[in-house]
Design a protein around this motif. Structure first.
Motif, mmCIF file in Angstrom:
data_model
loop_
_atom_site.group_PDB
_atom_site.id
_atom_site.type_symbol
_atom_site.label_atom_id
_atom_site.label_comp_id
_atom_site.label_asym_id
_atom_site.label_seq_id
_atom_site.Cartn_x
_atom_site.Cartn_y
_atom_site.Cartn_z
ATOM 1 N N TRP A 46 0.859 -1.190 0.000
ATOM 2 C CA TRP A 46 0.000 0.000 0.000
ATOM 3 C C TRP A 46 0.887 1.229 0.000
ATOM 4 O O TRP A 46 1.486 1.595 1.008
ATOM 5 C CB TRP A 46 -0.925 -0.013 1.219
ATOM 6 N N ASN A 47 0.998 1.870 -1.144
ATOM 7 C CA ASN A 47 1.911 3.002 -1.298
ATOM 8 C C ASN A 47 1.325 3.977 -2.308
ATOM 9 O O ASN A 47 1.235 3.667 -3.496
ATOM 10 C CB ASN A 47 3.283 2.501 -1.765
ATOM 11 N N ASN A 51 0.923 13.876 -6.731
ATOM 12 C CA ASN A 51 1.790 15.013 -7.069
ATOM 13 C C ASN A 51 3.067 15.008 -6.220
ATOM 14 O O ASN A 51 3.539 16.057 -5.756
ATOM 15 C CB ASN A 51 1.045 16.335 -6.891
ATOM 16 N N GLY A 52 3.587 13.809 -5.994
ATOM 17 C CA GLY A 52 4.834 13.652 -5.265
ATOM 18 C C GLY A 52 4.692 13.644 -3.756
ATOM 19 O O GLY A 52 5.672 13.435 -3.042
ATOM 20 N N ILE A 53 3.478 13.855 -3.243
ATOM 21 C CA ILE A 53 3.248 13.860 -1.798
ATOM 22 C C ILE A 53 2.768 12.476 -1.364
ATOM 23 O O ILE A 53 1.788 11.952 -1.901
ATOM 24 C CB ILE A 53 2.207 14.928 -1.405
ATOM 25 N N ASN A 54 3.450 11.896 -0.397
ATOM 26 C CA ASN A 54 3.111 10.555 0.076
ATOM 27 C C ASN A 54 1.901 10.616 1.002
ATOM 28 O O ASN A 54 1.938 11.256 2.055
ATOM 29 C CB ASN A 54 4.307 9.948 0.817
ATOM 30 N N ILE A 55 0.803 9.960 0.596
ATOM 31 C CA ILE A 55 -0.412 9.947 1.417
ATOM 32 C C ILE A 55 -0.722 8.528 1.907
ATOM 33 O O ILE A 55 -1.865 8.213 2.242
ATOM 34 C CB ILE A 55 -1.612 10.528 0.648
ATOM 35 N N THR A 56 0.315 7.680 1.955
ATOM 36 C CA THR A 56 0.128 6.286 2.342
ATOM 37 C C THR A 56 -0.514 6.154 3.716
ATOM 38 O O THR A 56 -1.372 5.297 3.937
ATOM 39 C CB THR A 56 1.480 5.541 2.325
ATOM 40 N N GLU A 57 -0.113 7.007 4.658
ATOM 41 C CA GLU A 57 -0.634 6.912 6.018
ATOM 42 C C GLU A 57 -1.984 7.599 6.172
ATOM 43 O O GLU A 57 -2.882 7.091 6.834
ATOM 44 C CB GLU A 57 0.379 7.520 7.004
ATOM 45 N N THR A 58 -2.141 8.771 5.546
ATOM 46 C CA THR A 58 -3.360 9.572 5.745
ATOM 47 C C THR A 58 -4.479 9.233 4.771
ATOM 48 O O THR A 58 -5.657 9.472 5.053
ATOM 49 C CB THR A 58 -3.042 11.058 5.611
ATOM 50 N N ASN A 59 -4.113 8.698 3.590
ATOM 51 C CA ASN A 59 -5.091 8.417 2.526
ATOM 52 C C ASN A 59 -5.800 9.678 2.054
ATOM 53 O O ASN A 59 -6.890 9.612 1.476
ATOM 54 C CB ASN A 59 -6.133 7.387 2.987
ATOM 55 N N ASN A 208 -9.324 11.792 -1.671
ATOM 56 C CA ASN A 208 -9.304 10.714 -0.689
ATOM 57 C C ASN A 208 -9.225 9.373 -1.420
ATOM 58 O O ASN A 208 -9.822 9.215 -2.496
ATOM 59 C CB ASN A 208 -10.565 10.741 0.172
ATOM 60 N N VAL A 209 -8.503 8.427 -0.854
ATOM 61 C CA VAL A 209 -8.429 7.087 -1.435
ATOM 62 C C VAL A 209 -8.902 6.062 -0.412
ATOM 63 O O VAL A 209 -8.685 6.213 0.790
ATOM 64 C CB VAL A 209 -6.991 6.741 -1.901
#
Length: 216
Positions: A46-47, A51-59, A208-209
């Protein structure tokens, strides 16, 4: 004789302890290896970057993006008016994600102009845009993992937005003359405060994902 038996018992006891120790150590090692495998799976499976911003934790992605305005006769005259259109892009990079997920994209209110709405969007290099109703509150779509989980999985979404004139929907608007319409339109407020188009008009974009359960 008794000493020999006692010695033998001690040796057997020690051997039993050694065997038990080896069994416990082997079991524990397998457990740790299994837990590490689970942890590694969760991290690599899950990664999400937007736009280059990592939202893996926040979704969640929530940023103000600059609108790029399309050239037309209004823009050439340095005047931004209702019905003007522009666009912004989102790159969703889910490389390494091995489950499908849904994205939900919506617009906030710009500090400059409130009535921007998404009217269409394209995915990657598609020539045909997907039309969007002005009444839709958000855009939803699904991204599936590639067959080869190690391959790159990036998608660029280009959104076309339009400045809607909210006042033109009021009762009796069509009966007003052009001067009265200008006073009613929120365009007049922008025109009075700016002699030319602001090249850096930004609009809040929220994404949101949500992971999709493939077992259902």
């Amino acid at each position: 004789m008794r000493n020999s038996k006692k010695t033998l018992k001690i040796i057997l006891f020690v051997l039993i302890l050694i065997i038990l120790f080896l069994i416990i150590q082997s079991t524990y090692s397998k457990y740790i290896e299994k837990e590490d495998t689970k942890t590694e799976f969760k991290i690599s499976g899950w990664n999400i970057l937007v736009n280059g911003i990592n939202i893996t934790e926040t979704n969640n992605f929530s940023e103000e993006l600059v609108l790029n305005f399309e050239e037309n006769e209004n823009i050439k005259n340095n005047v931004l008016v209702p019905t003007s259109t522009g666009y912004f892009t989102l790159e969703i990079d889910s490389t390494g994600t091995d489950i499908p997920f849904e994205y939900d994209i919506s617009l906030g209110k710009s500090a400059n102009i409130e009535d921007f709405k998404i009217i269409s969007y394209k995915i990657d290099n598609s020539e045909t845009p997907i039309e969007v109703s002005s009444t839709d509150e958000s855009i939803k779509g699904t991204i599936n993992p590639p067959e080869d989980i190690h391959s790159e999985n990036k998608h660029v979404l280009t959104f076309c937005v339009k400045w809607y004139d909210k006042d033109s929907n009021m009762a009796g608007y069509e009966d007003l003359n052009e001067q009265e319409k200008d006073k009613a339109d929120n365009y007049q407020d922008v025109y009075n405060s700016k002699s030319q188009i602001d090249k850096n008009i930004k609009i809040p974009v929220n994404l949101n994902v949500v992971q999709l359960n493939t077992n259902i």
